[in-house]
Write an enzyme that holds these catalytic residues in place. Sequence first.
Site, PDB file in Angstrom:
ATOM      1  N   THR A   1      -2.456 -23.384 -12.547  1.00 11.89           N
ATOM      2  CA  THR A   1      -3.402 -24.279 -13.219  1.00 11.89           C
ATOM      3  C   THR A   1      -3.279 -25.722 -12.713  1.00 11.89           C
ATOM      4  O   THR A   1      -2.191 -26.158 -12.312  1.00 11.89           O
ATOM      5  CB  THR A   1      -3.133 -24.249 -14.744  1.00 11.89           C
ATOM      6  OG1 THR A   1      -3.779 -25.350 -15.369  1.00 11.89           O
ATOM      7  CG2 THR A   1      -1.644 -24.368 -15.051  1.00 11.89           C
ATOM      8  N   ASP A   2      -4.378 -26.455 -12.791  1.00 16.48           N
ATOM      9  CA  ASP A   2      -4.334 -27.877 -12.422  1.00 16.48           C
ATOM     10  C   ASP A   2      -3.510 -28.696 -13.419  1.00 16.48           C
ATOM     11  O   ASP A   2      -3.153 -29.844 -13.144  1.00 16.48           O
ATOM     12  CB  ASP A   2      -5.749 -28.459 -12.288  1.00 16.48           C
ATOM     13  CG  ASP A   2      -6.559 -28.425 -13.579  1.00 16.48           C
ATOM     14  OD1 ASP A   2      -6.080 -27.867 -14.589  1.00 16.48           O
ATOM     15  OD2 ASP A   2      -7.692 -28.957 -13.570  1.00 16.48           O
ATOM     16  N   GLU A   3      -3.198 -28.090 -14.582  1.00 17.11           N
ATOM     17  CA  GLU A   3      -2.451 -28.848 -15.598  1.00 17.11           C
ATOM     18  C   GLU A   3      -1.046 -29.210 -15.138  1.00 17.11           C
ATOM     19  O   GLU A   3      -0.405 -30.092 -15.708  1.00 17.11           O
ATOM     20  CB  GLU A   3      -2.415 -28.072 -16.923  1.00 17.11           C
ATOM     21  CG  GLU A   3      -3.813 -27.763 -17.407  1.00 17.11           C
ATOM     22  CD  GLU A   3      -3.918 -27.272 -18.845  1.00 17.11           C
ATOM     23  OE1 GLU A   3      -3.019 -27.540 -19.643  1.00 17.11           O
ATOM     24  OE2 GLU A   3      -4.934 -26.638 -19.153  1.00 17.11           O
TER      25      GLU A   3
ATOM     26  N   TYR B   1       3.464 -25.664 -22.005  1.00 17.86           N
ATOM     27  CA  TYR B   1       2.701 -24.702 -21.193  1.00 17.86           C
ATOM     28  C   TYR B   1       2.698 -25.123 -19.725  1.00 17.86           C
ATOM     29  O   TYR B   1       3.070 -24.349 -18.829  1.00 17.86           O
ATOM     30  CB  TYR B   1       1.258 -24.592 -21.719  1.00 17.86           C
ATOM     31  CG  TYR B   1       0.297 -23.962 -20.711  1.00 17.86           C
ATOM     32  CD1 TYR B   1       0.441 -22.621 -20.339  1.00 17.86           C
ATOM     33  CD2 TYR B   1      -0.737 -24.711 -20.123  1.00 17.86           C
ATOM     34  CE1 TYR B   1      -0.425 -22.043 -19.405  1.00 17.86           C
ATOM     35  CE2 TYR B   1      -1.599 -24.144 -19.200  1.00 17.86           C
ATOM     36  CZ  TYR B   1      -1.442 -22.804 -18.841  1.00 17.86           C
ATOM     37  OH  TYR B   1      -2.284 -22.247 -17.913  1.00 17.86           O
TER      38      TYR B   1
ATOM     39  N   LYS C   1       4.344 -23.402 -16.315  1.00 17.87           N
ATOM     40  CA  LYS C   1       3.545 -22.984 -15.147  1.00 17.87           C
ATOM     41  C   LYS C   1       4.049 -23.690 -13.879  1.00 17.87           C
ATOM     42  O   LYS C   1       4.152 -23.076 -12.815  1.00 17.87           O
ATOM     43  CB  LYS C   1       2.055 -23.292 -15.367  1.00 17.87           C
ATOM     44  CG  LYS C   1       1.366 -22.444 -16.411  1.00 17.87           C
ATOM     45  CD  LYS C   1       1.327 -20.948 -16.101  1.00 17.87           C
ATOM     46  CE  LYS C   1       0.450 -20.594 -14.908  1.00 17.87           C
ATOM     47  NZ  LYS C   1       0.332 -19.126 -14.731  1.00 17.87           N
TER      48      LYS C   1
HETATM   49  P1  NAD Z   1      -4.968 -14.994 -21.435  1.00 22.28           P
HETATM   50  O1  NAD Z   1      -4.051 -15.580 -22.453  1.00 22.28           O
HETATM   51  O2  NAD Z   1      -6.383 -14.686 -21.812  1.00 22.28           O
HETATM   52  O3  NAD Z   1      -4.323 -13.617 -20.893  1.00 22.28           O
HETATM   53  C1  NAD Z   1      -2.975 -13.484 -20.591  1.00 22.28           C
HETATM   54  C2  NAD Z   1      -2.686 -11.984 -20.419  1.00 22.28           C
HETATM   55  O4  NAD Z   1      -1.305 -11.840 -20.023  1.00 22.28           O
HETATM   56  C3  NAD Z   1      -2.884 -11.150 -21.676  1.00 22.28           C
HETATM   57  O5  NAD Z   1      -3.600  -9.963 -21.382  1.00 22.28           O
HETATM   58  C4  NAD Z   1      -1.456 -10.821 -22.110  1.00 22.28           C
HETATM   59  O6  NAD Z   1      -1.364  -9.581 -22.807  1.00 22.28           O
HETATM   60  C5  NAD Z   1      -0.740 -10.774 -20.767  1.00 22.28           C
HETATM   61  N1  NAD Z   1       0.709 -11.007 -20.896  1.00 22.28           N
HETATM   62  C6  NAD Z   1       1.322 -12.010 -21.582  1.00 22.28           C
HETATM   63  N2  NAD Z   1       2.664 -11.864 -21.488  1.00 22.28           N
HETATM   64  C7  NAD Z   1       2.898 -10.773 -20.716  1.00 22.28           C
HETATM   65  C8  NAD Z   1       4.071 -10.128 -20.252  1.00 22.28           C
HETATM   66  N3  NAD Z   1       5.285 -10.574 -20.582  1.00 22.28           N
HETATM   67  N4  NAD Z   1       3.944  -9.044 -19.461  1.00 22.28           N
HETATM   68  C9  NAD Z   1       2.714  -8.555 -19.124  1.00 22.28           C
HETATM   69  N5  NAD Z   1       1.572  -9.120 -19.559  1.00 22.28           N
HETATM   70  C10 NAD Z   1       1.659 -10.213 -20.346  1.00 22.28           C
HETATM   71  O7  NAD Z   1      -4.891 -15.960 -20.186  1.00 22.28           O
HETATM   72  P2  NAD Z   1      -6.037 -16.436 -19.164  1.00 22.28           P
HETATM   73  O8  NAD Z   1      -6.768 -17.574 -19.740  1.00 22.28           O
HETATM   74  O9  NAD Z   1      -6.777 -15.248 -18.700  1.00 22.28           O
HETATM   75  O10 NAD Z   1      -5.117 -17.010 -17.975  1.00 22.28           O
HETATM   76  C11 NAD Z   1      -4.616 -16.132 -16.985  1.00 22.28           C
HETATM   77  C12 NAD Z   1      -3.778 -16.918 -15.986  1.00 22.28           C
HETATM   78  O11 NAD Z   1      -4.580 -17.920 -15.373  1.00 22.28           O
HETATM   79  C13 NAD Z   1      -2.580 -17.637 -16.606  1.00 22.28           C
HETATM   80  O12 NAD Z   1      -1.492 -17.523 -15.736  1.00 22.28           O
HETATM   81  C14 NAD Z   1      -3.049 -19.074 -16.717  1.00 22.28           C
HETATM   82  O13 NAD Z   1      -1.964 -19.964 -16.631  1.00 22.28           O
HETATM   83  C15 NAD Z   1      -3.969 -19.188 -15.523  1.00 22.28           C
HETATM   84  N6  NAD Z   1      -5.054 -20.175 -15.638  1.00 22.28           N
HETATM   85  C16 NAD Z   1      -5.883 -20.170 -16.737  1.00 22.28           C
HETATM   86  C17 NAD Z   1      -6.935 -21.078 -16.809  1.00 22.28           C
HETATM   87  C18 NAD Z   1      -7.897 -21.073 -17.984  1.00 22.28           C
HETATM   88  O14 NAD Z   1      -8.764 -21.944 -18.066  1.00 22.28           O
HETATM   89  N7  NAD Z   1      -7.822 -20.108 -18.895  1.00 22.28           N
HETATM   90  C19 NAD Z   1      -7.133 -22.006 -15.790  1.00 22.28           C
HETATM   91  C20 NAD Z   1      -6.259 -21.993 -14.674  1.00 22.28           C
HETATM   92  C21 NAD Z   1      -5.234 -21.062 -14.618  1.00 22.28           C
HETATM   93  P1  TYD Z   2      -8.319 -25.856 -24.254  1.00 18.83           P
HETATM   94  O1  TYD Z   2      -9.470 -24.902 -24.202  1.00 18.83           O
HETATM   95  O2  TYD Z   2      -7.197 -25.571 -25.208  1.00 18.83           O
HETATM   96  O3  TYD Z   2      -7.764 -26.010 -22.759  1.00 18.83           O
HETATM   97  P2  TYD Z   2      -6.647 -27.038 -22.160  1.00 18.83           P
HETATM   98  O4  TYD Z   2      -5.960 -27.722 -23.253  1.00 18.83           O
HETATM   99  O5  TYD Z   2      -5.731 -26.091 -21.436  1.00 18.83           O
HETATM  100  O6  TYD Z   2      -7.396 -27.959 -21.265  1.00 18.83           O
HETATM  101  O7  TYD Z   2      -8.856 -27.300 -24.601  1.00 18.83           O
HETATM  102  C1  TYD Z   2      -9.815 -27.941 -23.803  1.00 18.83           C
HETATM  103  C2  TYD Z   2     -10.013 -29.333 -24.370  1.00 18.83           C
HETATM  104  O8  TYD Z   2     -10.599 -29.242 -25.670  1.00 18.83           O
HETATM  105  C3  TYD Z   2      -8.718 -30.093 -24.545  1.00 18.83           C
HETATM  106  O9  TYD Z   2      -8.946 -31.481 -24.227  1.00 18.83           O
HETATM  107  C4  TYD Z   2      -8.414 -29.972 -26.029  1.00 18.83           C
HETATM  108  C5  TYD Z   2      -9.790 -29.882 -26.654  1.00 18.83           C
HETATM  109  N1  TYD Z   2      -9.884 -29.059 -27.885  1.00 18.83           N
HETATM  110  C6  TYD Z   2     -10.466 -29.590 -29.051  1.00 18.83           C
HETATM  111  O10 TYD Z   2     -10.919 -30.747 -29.077  1.00 18.83           O
HETATM  112  N2  TYD Z   2     -10.537 -28.794 -30.155  1.00 18.83           N
HETATM  113  C7  TYD Z   2     -10.051 -27.534 -30.180  1.00 18.83           C
HETATM  114  O11 TYD Z   2     -10.111 -26.862 -31.256  1.00 18.83           O
HETATM  115  C8  TYD Z   2      -9.472 -27.000 -28.975  1.00 18.83           C
HETATM  116  C9  TYD Z   2      -8.921 -25.601 -28.954  1.00 18.83           C
HETATM  117  C10 TYD Z   2      -9.409 -27.796 -27.855  1.00 18.83           C
END
Ligand code: NAD
Ligand code: TYD
Length: 337
Positions: free
Chosen positions: A126-128, A151, A155
Amino acid sequence: MKNILVTGGAGFIGSNFIHYMLAKHSGYSVINFDKLTYAGNLENLSAVKGVQRYRFVKGDICRKDEVLAAMRTYAVDTVVHFAAESHVDRSILGPAVFVETNVMGTNVLLDASREADIERFLHVSTDEVYGSLGATGYFTEQTPLHPNSPYSASKASSDLLVLAYQHTFGFPGVVTRCSNNYGPYQFPEKLIPLMIANALNDRPLPVYGDGLNVRDWLYVEDHCSALDTVLHRGAVGEVYNIGGHNEWKNIDIVKTVLKELGKPESLITFVKDRPGHDRRYAIDASRLQNELGWTPAHRFEEGIRKTVRWYLENRPWWERIISGEYTKYYDQQYSQR
Ligand code: NAD
Ligand code: TYD
């Protein structure tokens, strides 16, 4: 590349990626290795349940025996690693499981992958990990890591482990860092689906702080196409940023969702800010675009419309989630705000 182990394939991005890969590459098999935590949902994959090239294995990335068994049973040659605890707010409530899954779990997966002679390992990050920006500038792959939440710290640690394994052991790892995703199957704890679900139920929309924090949004299918590109053409030991230059203030995202749904802005409620809330993310993905020729296919207006439509058409999917265990989380997270 023939047999791809996708960790976390029952989550939001992982399930979208599995659909994408099965549709795009008819010669590949996909093994979905997922623990099914609160965020894992096999309903996301019901459309491919009977498909020969798709297999589900319930397993934990922290358990080397389980990982190795899956790798050996299905002659896995490639790993795409999504499995993680993924929500910043939950990492503030309880960091330990983030360290366990994201750091320790990745370490176990790396060791198992070495033992199983994996040919390619794509680590989805992630970019975070870069921290927070001021009003201007972008994250590049050279930006120093400065993770601010449990988090993002977990990562960043896992990214560094992958890169260290590459450097030390010649391990075939590559790392991607993507901006915020949105689209179908996103768990309703995240901003966009949370706001859609609350608006449809005429519940308050909790916007943190002044609502002026900025996120850079990418439609999930574009993330999947970028991962497919890096998986095939990315250089081992390298990092690739992924994003589509699509910055939005949170409050404007929320207003856009309300407009799409025909709901009133009076539902917006400003609530106490997230502790340590990163102000702005914006990613420079020019390396991926220039070196590997990737471009996103979705404009935001189209992506958000498709997303809102998906949540409207799949109401039972998210209503089941928000009426279960999630209600406890929601109360804990929002009742004191
Ligand atoms: P999510 O929370 O929707 O899904 C995570 C999945 O991982 C779930 O299916 C969960 O059951 C599985 N999991 C958790 N712990 C586990 C373990 N110990 N063993 C096996 N499986 C396990 O997450 P997401 O939003 O789909 O993100 C997926 C990946 O992409 C993550 O690594 C996250 O850091 C990265 N990512 C997410 C975003 C975003 O915007 N959501 C952006 C950039 C990167
Ligand atoms: P989120 O979807 O949790 O992603 P991330 O924190 O990983 O960027 O949140 C996106 C943005 O929205 C973040 O600035 C926090 C804000 N946010 C709210 O204002 N209200 C909410 O209930 C949630 C979940 C997030």
